[in-house]
Structures are given as structure tokens and as C-alpha cells.
Design a protein around this motif. Sequence first.
Motif, PDB file in Angstrom:
ATOM      1  N   THR A  64       0.849  -1.197   0.000  1.00  0.00           N
ATOM      2  CA  THR A  64       0.000   0.000   0.000  1.00  0.00           C
ATOM      3  C   THR A  64       0.884   1.247   0.000  1.00  0.00           C
ATOM      4  N   PRO A  65       0.697   2.106  -1.001  1.00  0.00           N
ATOM      5  CA  PRO A  65       1.537   3.308  -1.062  1.00  0.00           C
ATOM      6  C   PRO A  65       1.107   4.337  -0.021  1.00  0.00           C
ATOM      7  N   PRO A  66       1.985   5.285   0.304  1.00  0.00           N
ATOM      8  CA  PRO A  66       1.580   6.377   1.193  1.00  0.00           C
ATOM      9  C   PRO A  66       0.427   7.158   0.545  1.00  0.00           C
ATOM     10  N   PRO A  67      -0.362   7.850   1.337  1.00  0.00           N
ATOM     11  CA  PRO A  67      -1.556   8.524   0.807  1.00  0.00           C
ATOM     12  C   PRO A  67      -1.260   9.849   0.086  1.00  0.00           C
ATOM     13  N   GLU A  68      -0.368   9.797  -0.903  1.00  0.00           N
ATOM     14  CA  GLU A  68      -0.029  10.997  -1.681  1.00  0.00           C
ATOM     15  C   GLU A  68      -1.262  11.591  -2.359  1.00  0.00           C
ATOM     16  N   LYS A  69      -2.124  10.711  -2.898  1.00  0.00           N
ATOM     17  CA  LYS A  69      -3.334  11.210  -3.581  1.00  0.00           C
ATOM     18  C   LYS A  69      -4.235  11.944  -2.608  1.00  0.00           C
ATOM     19  N   ALA A  70      -4.348  11.442  -1.391  1.00  0.00           N
ATOM     20  CA  ALA A  70      -5.180  12.105  -0.379  1.00  0.00           C
ATOM     21  C   ALA A  70      -4.590  13.470  -0.032  1.00  0.00           C
ATOM     22  N   LYS A  71      -3.269  13.510   0.120  1.00  0.00           N
ATOM     23  CA  LYS A  71      -2.613  14.786   0.426  1.00  0.00           C
ATOM     24  C   LYS A  71      -2.834  15.785  -0.699  1.00  0.00           C
ATOM     25  N   ASP A  72      -2.586  15.372  -1.932  1.00  0.00           N
ATOM     26  CA  ASP A  72      -2.737  16.271  -3.072  1.00  0.00           C
ATOM     27  C   ASP A  72      -4.174  16.765  -3.208  1.00  0.00           C
ATOM     28  N   ALA A  73      -5.133  15.863  -3.012  1.00  0.00           N
ATOM     29  CA  ALA A  73      -6.550  16.253  -3.108  1.00  0.00           C
ATOM     30  C   ALA A  73      -6.910  17.229  -2.001  1.00  0.00           C
ATOM     31  N   ALA A  74      -6.439  16.968  -0.784  1.00  0.00           N
ATOM     32  CA  ALA A  74      -6.748  17.862   0.344  1.00  0.00           C
ATOM     33  C   ALA A  74      -6.186  19.255   0.102  1.00  0.00           C
ATOM     34  N   LEU A  75      -4.948  19.346  -0.369  1.00  0.00           N
ATOM     35  CA  LEU A  75      -4.337  20.651  -0.592  1.00  0.00           C
ATOM     36  C   LEU A  75      -5.013  21.394  -1.742  1.00  0.00           C
TER      37      LEU A  75
END
Length: 152
Positions: A127-138
Motif C-alpha cells: 500500500t503506497p503512502p496517501p499521496e493522492k489524499a494529500k494532493d486532493a486535500a491541498l
Amino acid sequence: MKTMRGQVLLHIPAKKAWEIFRNNGILSKLNPNMLASAEYLQGDGSPGSLRLFKLGPALHGYVKESKQKIEKVESGKSVAYQVVGGELTGMYDPYHVSFTFLPAPGREDEQCIAEWKAKFKPLSPATPPPEKAKDAALEFLKSFERTELLSA
């Protein structure tokens, strides 16, 4: 547990950013492509409350909803929650998020620094780190600057 964070400079005061984040009605209208709706399923936003984010079509390939149990609130400044439902719980357990809004030094009345922070434990080594979640949140936080375009 692992940690990831990101921040963005907003051209609105921290107080306004805080008010936007806590107002489900405004959040639901702000950027429907990213967040279709926000609602409290239980409580009023204080610790122990349950909040549901139904995400918009731009994020459906990643996450469709996020059910959150609010853990801590520093009024006017930050909110922290644990994701207790939705697709993220199939990737990470636990998954804790905080959003913090701080006045920008020297520009307190005009700008703020909005921070997203996640503490998480992947359920699988793949499972990759939640980069997509971070990018979406920002990206979503940047849309807070457009609230003057919304009619109340």
C-alpha cells in the motif's frame, strides 16, 4: 505509524478558513467535483461527532467517501479525526488526519497557512503512502479562496 503532511498558503484569514472548514453547507458547494457533500451523521462537530464526506467524481477512482470520527478540536485553529469508514479504511488502519489553519506571519489579516497532516499504518507493505489524499486535500483547501463566488 507513518506521517505525511502538506501545507498551502491561502489568501484568506485563518478565521475565515476555519469557518469554511466547519460549515458543511459551504464545503458542499465549494468544489462539487472534489467534495459532493459533507454532513454530520452524529453530533455537531465536537469530539466524538461523526462526519461524512461524499467525494466528487474527480476522486472516485481513489475514494468515494470518508466517514470521520472527530477526536480533537482547537476552536478557530484545528480539527483532528480518525477515518472510520470508506475506502481509506481498506488501505490504512489506523488513518488519522488533522487540518490546521494558522495566520501567515506578518499577513495575519489577509493570509493563512493551511496544513493537512496524516498519521497512518498501511494494511499491506504494497500500500503506497496517501499521496493522492494529500494532493486532493491541498487542492481542495486552495478552493477556499473562492468562497466569495458562492451565494449564501
